[in-house]
Design a protein around this motif. Structure first.
Motif, PDB file in Angstrom:
ATOM      1  N   ARG A  22       1.015  -1.266  -0.023  1.00 44.36           N
ATOM      2  CA  ARG A  22       0.102  -0.002  -0.077  1.00 44.36           C
ATOM      3  C   ARG A  22       0.916   1.273  -0.016  1.00 44.36           C
ATOM      4  NH1 ARG A  22      -5.563  -0.694   0.926  1.00 44.36           N
ATOM      5  NH2 ARG A  22      -6.083  -2.715   1.417  1.00 44.36           N
ATOM      6  N   LYS A  23       1.904   1.278   0.800  1.00 46.29           N
ATOM      7  CA  LYS A  23       2.959   2.468   0.705  1.00 46.29           C
ATOM      8  C   LYS A  23       3.537   2.458  -0.563  1.00 46.29           C
ATOM      9  CE  LYS A  23       6.618   4.330   3.391  1.00 46.29           C
ATOM     10  NZ  LYS A  23       7.589   4.159   4.550  1.00 46.29           N
ATOM     11  N   ALA A  24       3.723   1.349  -1.092  1.00 45.16           N
ATOM     12  CA  ALA A  24       4.463   1.547  -2.647  1.00 45.16           C
ATOM     13  C   ALA A  24       3.634   2.161  -3.738  1.00 45.16           C
ATOM     14  CB  ALA A  24       4.955   0.411  -3.096  1.00 45.16           C
ATOM     15  N   GLY A  25       2.036   2.255  -3.285  1.00 46.10           N
ATOM     16  CA  GLY A  25       1.207   2.571  -4.199  1.00 46.10           C
ATOM     17  C   GLY A  25       0.382   1.844  -4.568  1.00 46.10           C
ATOM     18  N   LEU A  26       0.392   0.477  -4.400  1.00 42.50           N
ATOM     19  CA  LEU A  26      -0.589  -0.693  -4.961  1.00 42.50           C
ATOM     20  C   LEU A  26      -1.880  -0.181  -4.892  1.00 42.50           C
ATOM     21  CD1 LEU A  26      -0.360  -3.621  -5.964  1.00 42.50           C
ATOM     22  CD2 LEU A  26      -0.824  -4.235  -3.844  1.00 42.50           C
ATOM     23  N   PRO A  27      -2.606  -0.365  -6.069  1.00 41.21           N
ATOM     24  CA  PRO A  27      -4.094  -0.286  -5.806  1.00 41.21           C
ATOM     25  C   PRO A  27      -4.814  -1.228  -5.105  1.00 41.21           C
ATOM     26  CG  PRO A  27      -3.556  -0.793  -8.275  1.00 41.21           C
ATOM     27  CD  PRO A  27      -2.128  -0.862  -7.287  1.00 41.21           C
ATOM     28  N   ASP A  28      -6.035  -0.900  -4.873  1.00 42.22           N
ATOM     29  CA  ASP A  28      -6.803  -2.021  -3.938  1.00 42.22           C
ATOM     30  C   ASP A  28      -7.163  -3.441  -5.047  1.00 42.22           C
ATOM     31  OD1 ASP A  28      -6.710  -0.285  -1.741  1.00 42.22           O
ATOM     32  OD2 ASP A  28      -8.726   0.548  -2.382  1.00 42.22           O
ATOM     33  N   ASP A  45       9.104  -2.873  -3.427  1.00 41.70           N
ATOM     34  CA  ASP A  45      10.038  -1.973  -4.093  1.00 41.70           C
ATOM     35  C   ASP A  45       9.952  -2.243  -5.614  1.00 41.70           C
ATOM     36  OD1 ASP A  45      12.514  -0.338  -4.041  1.00 41.70           O
ATOM     37  OD2 ASP A  45      13.360  -2.252  -5.219  1.00 41.70           O
ATOM     38  N   PHE A  46       9.595  -3.529  -5.986  1.00 39.38           N
ATOM     39  CA  PHE A  46       8.991  -3.522  -7.562  1.00 39.38           C
ATOM     40  C   PHE A  46       7.913  -2.644  -7.749  1.00 39.38           C
ATOM     41  CE2 PHE A  46       7.220  -5.911 -11.022  1.00 39.38           C
ATOM     42  CZ  PHE A  46       8.331  -5.590 -11.995  1.00 39.38           C
ATOM     43  N   ILE A  47       6.875  -2.567  -7.173  1.00 38.39           N
ATOM     44  CA  ILE A  47       5.749  -1.612  -7.225  1.00 38.39           C
ATOM     45  C   ILE A  47       6.258  -0.169  -7.226  1.00 38.39           C
ATOM     46  CG2 ILE A  47       3.692  -1.184  -6.299  1.00 38.39           C
ATOM     47  CD1 ILE A  47       3.706  -4.030  -7.512  1.00 38.39           C
ATOM     48  N   ARG A  48       6.816   0.056  -6.199  1.00 40.62           N
ATOM     49  CA  ARG A  48       7.446   1.474  -6.162  1.00 40.62           C
ATOM     50  C   ARG A  48       8.238   2.009  -7.412  1.00 40.62           C
ATOM     51  NH1 ARG A  48      11.934   3.249  -5.235  1.00 40.62           N
ATOM     52  NH2 ARG A  48      12.889   1.494  -4.489  1.00 40.62           N
ATOM     53  N   ARG A  49       9.277   1.168  -7.897  1.00 42.29           N
ATOM     54  CA  ARG A  49       9.832   1.479  -8.905  1.00 42.29           C
ATOM     55  C   ARG A  49       9.005   1.227 -10.359  1.00 42.29           C
ATOM     56  NH1 ARG A  49      14.272  -2.076 -10.275  1.00 42.29           N
ATOM     57  NH2 ARG A  49      13.298  -3.600  -9.497  1.00 42.29           N
ATOM     58  N   LEU A  50       7.915   0.579 -10.426  1.00 43.39           N
ATOM     59  CA  LEU A  50       7.058   0.872 -11.609  1.00 43.39           C
ATOM     60  C   LEU A  50       6.419   1.756 -11.625  1.00 43.39           C
ATOM     61  CD1 LEU A  50       5.483  -2.873 -11.568  1.00 43.39           C
ATOM     62  CD2 LEU A  50       7.097  -1.856 -13.218  1.00 43.39           C
ATOM     63  N   ARG A  51       5.999   2.475 -10.459  1.00 43.18           N
ATOM     64  CA  ARG A  51       5.114   3.760 -10.207  1.00 43.18           C
ATOM     65  C   ARG A  51       6.049   4.862 -10.485  1.00 43.18           C
ATOM     66  NH1 ARG A  51       0.299   3.495  -8.695  1.00 43.18           N
ATOM     67  NH2 ARG A  51       0.052   5.445  -7.867  1.00 43.18           N
ATOM     68  N   GLU A  52       7.324   4.698 -10.002  1.00 44.37           N
ATOM     69  CA  GLU A  52       8.374   5.674 -10.508  1.00 44.37           C
ATOM     70  C   GLU A  52       8.715   5.882 -11.965  1.00 44.37           C
ATOM     71  OE1 GLU A  52      11.857   4.971  -8.048  1.00 44.37           O
ATOM     72  OE2 GLU A  52      10.803   5.866  -6.159  1.00 44.37           O
ATOM     73  N   ALA A  53       8.525   4.776 -12.792  1.00 37.19           N
ATOM     74  CA  ALA A  53       8.792   4.783 -13.867  1.00 37.19           C
ATOM     75  C   ALA A  53       7.565   5.239 -14.789  1.00 37.19           C
ATOM     76  CB  ALA A  53       9.306   3.237 -14.523  1.00 37.19           C
ATOM     77  N   LEU A  55       4.254   3.917 -14.555  1.00 45.85           N
ATOM     78  CA  LEU A  55       3.496   3.001 -14.899  1.00 45.85           C
ATOM     79  C   LEU A  55       2.530   2.942 -13.750  1.00 45.85           C
ATOM     80  CD1 LEU A  55       6.015   0.441 -16.290  1.00 45.85           C
ATOM     81  CD2 LEU A  55       4.321   1.948 -17.591  1.00 45.85           C
ATOM     82  N   THR A  56       1.406   3.800 -13.469  1.00 46.05           N
ATOM     83  CA  THR A  56       0.560   3.783 -12.468  1.00 46.05           C
ATOM     84  C   THR A  56      -0.796   3.122 -12.604  1.00 46.05           C
ATOM     85  OG1 THR A  56      -0.120   5.916 -13.208  1.00 46.05           O
ATOM     86  CG2 THR A  56       1.639   5.950 -11.550  1.00 46.05           C
ATOM     87  N   ASP A  57      -1.094   2.558 -13.838  1.00 46.51           N
ATOM     88  CA  ASP A  57      -2.434   2.177 -14.263  1.00 46.51           C
ATOM     89  C   ASP A  57      -2.309   0.532 -14.808  1.00 46.51           C
ATOM     90  OD1 ASP A  57      -1.106   2.597 -16.389  1.00 46.51           O
ATOM     91  OD2 ASP A  57      -2.826   3.423 -17.313  1.00 46.51           O
ATOM     92  N   LEU A  58      -1.274   0.147 -14.123  1.00 48.82           N
ATOM     93  CA  LEU A  58      -1.070  -1.563 -14.666  1.00 48.82           C
ATOM     94  C   LEU A  58      -1.989  -2.472 -13.933  1.00 48.82           C
ATOM     95  CD1 LEU A  58       2.882  -1.761 -14.350  1.00 48.82           C
ATOM     96  CD2 LEU A  58       1.477  -1.610 -16.383  1.00 48.82           C
ATOM     97  N   SER A  59      -2.458  -3.529 -14.672  1.00 47.14           N
ATOM     98  CA  SER A  59      -3.339  -4.562 -14.059  1.00 47.14           C
ATOM     99  C   SER A  59      -2.668  -5.313 -13.288  1.00 47.14           C
ATOM    100  CB  SER A  59      -4.023  -5.089 -15.081  1.00 47.14           C
ATOM    101  OG  SER A  59      -3.112  -6.128 -15.656  1.00 47.14           O
ATOM    102  N   PHE A  60      -3.402  -5.990 -12.433  1.00 49.30           N
ATOM    103  CA  PHE A  60      -2.664  -7.041 -11.669  1.00 49.30           C
ATOM    104  C   PHE A  60      -2.143  -8.073 -12.559  1.00 49.30           C
ATOM    105  CE2 PHE A  60      -3.439 -11.491 -10.337  1.00 49.30           C
ATOM    106  CZ  PHE A  60      -2.720 -11.672  -9.267  1.00 49.30           C
ATOM    107  N   GLU A  61      -2.504  -8.467 -13.539  1.00 50.32           N
ATOM    108  CA  GLU A  61      -1.979  -9.360 -14.463  1.00 50.32           C
ATOM    109  C   GLU A  61      -0.427  -8.830 -15.173  1.00 50.32           C
ATOM    110  OE1 GLU A  61      -5.263  -8.803 -14.728  1.00 50.32           O
ATOM    111  OE2 GLU A  61      -6.150 -10.514 -14.085  1.00 50.32           O
ATOM    112  N   GLN A  62      -0.760  -7.713 -15.371  1.00 49.70           N
ATOM    113  CA  GLN A  62       0.711  -6.907 -16.149  1.00 49.70           C
ATOM    114  C   GLN A  62       1.768  -6.936 -14.844  1.00 49.70           C
ATOM    115  OE1 GLN A  62      -1.515  -3.343 -17.252  1.00 49.70           O
ATOM    116  NE2 GLN A  62      -1.263  -3.923 -19.383  1.00 49.70           N
ATOM    117  N   ILE A  63       1.513  -6.524 -13.733  1.00 50.04           N
ATOM    118  CA  ILE A  63       2.459  -6.300 -12.727  1.00 50.04           C
ATOM    119  C   ILE A  63       3.130  -8.018 -12.343  1.00 50.04           C
ATOM    120  CG2 ILE A  63       2.641  -6.213 -10.338  1.00 50.04           C
ATOM    121  CD1 ILE A  63       0.669  -3.906 -10.422  1.00 50.04           C
ATOM    122  N   VAL A  64       2.352  -8.958 -12.619  1.00 47.92           N
ATOM    123  CA  VAL A  64       2.676 -10.238 -12.261  1.00 47.92           C
ATOM    124  C   VAL A  64       3.757 -10.335 -13.399  1.00 47.92           C
ATOM    125  CG1 VAL A  64       2.248 -12.716 -12.015  1.00 47.92           C
ATOM    126  CG2 VAL A  64       1.012 -10.908 -10.826  1.00 47.92           C
TER     127      VAL A  64
END
Length: 85
Positions: A22-28, A45-53, A55-64
């Motif tokens: 949640r702190k890294a910005g993971l959606p609900d 950390d991976f979520i945080r780095r994606l957001r810094e890049a 990529l804030t609107d990725l789906s669950f499947e895309q993150i995995v």
């Protein structure tokens, strides 16, 4: 719910993992999706780095998928930056 707490415990997903995500910005995401992220070893950390890049609107499947393919968020950021020129 009580059942969700049991599911998280059975899959060794602790509160610190959820707080970190949640702190890294993971959606609900659902409890099942949180468990899958943990099982696929997606860390905050991976979520945080994606957001810094950017990529804030990725789906669950895309993150995995990005995590499974070991895609470096820094590379994605560089590619997005170079294509914006």
């Amino acid at each position: 719910s009580f059942e969700q707490i049991i599911m998280l415990s059975e899959h060794e997903v602790d509160p610190d993992y959820i707080k970190g995500m949640r702190k890294a910005g993971l959606p609900d995401f659902t409890v099942e999706q949180i468990i899958m992220l943990s099982e696929h070893e997606v860390d905050p950390d991976f979520i945080r780095r994606l957001r810094e890049a950017g990529l804030t609107d990725l789906s669950f499947e895309q993150i995995v998928e990005l995590n499974e393919r070991e895609v470096d968020p820094a590379l994605l950021k560089a590619l997005r930056h170079s294509s914006a020129r």
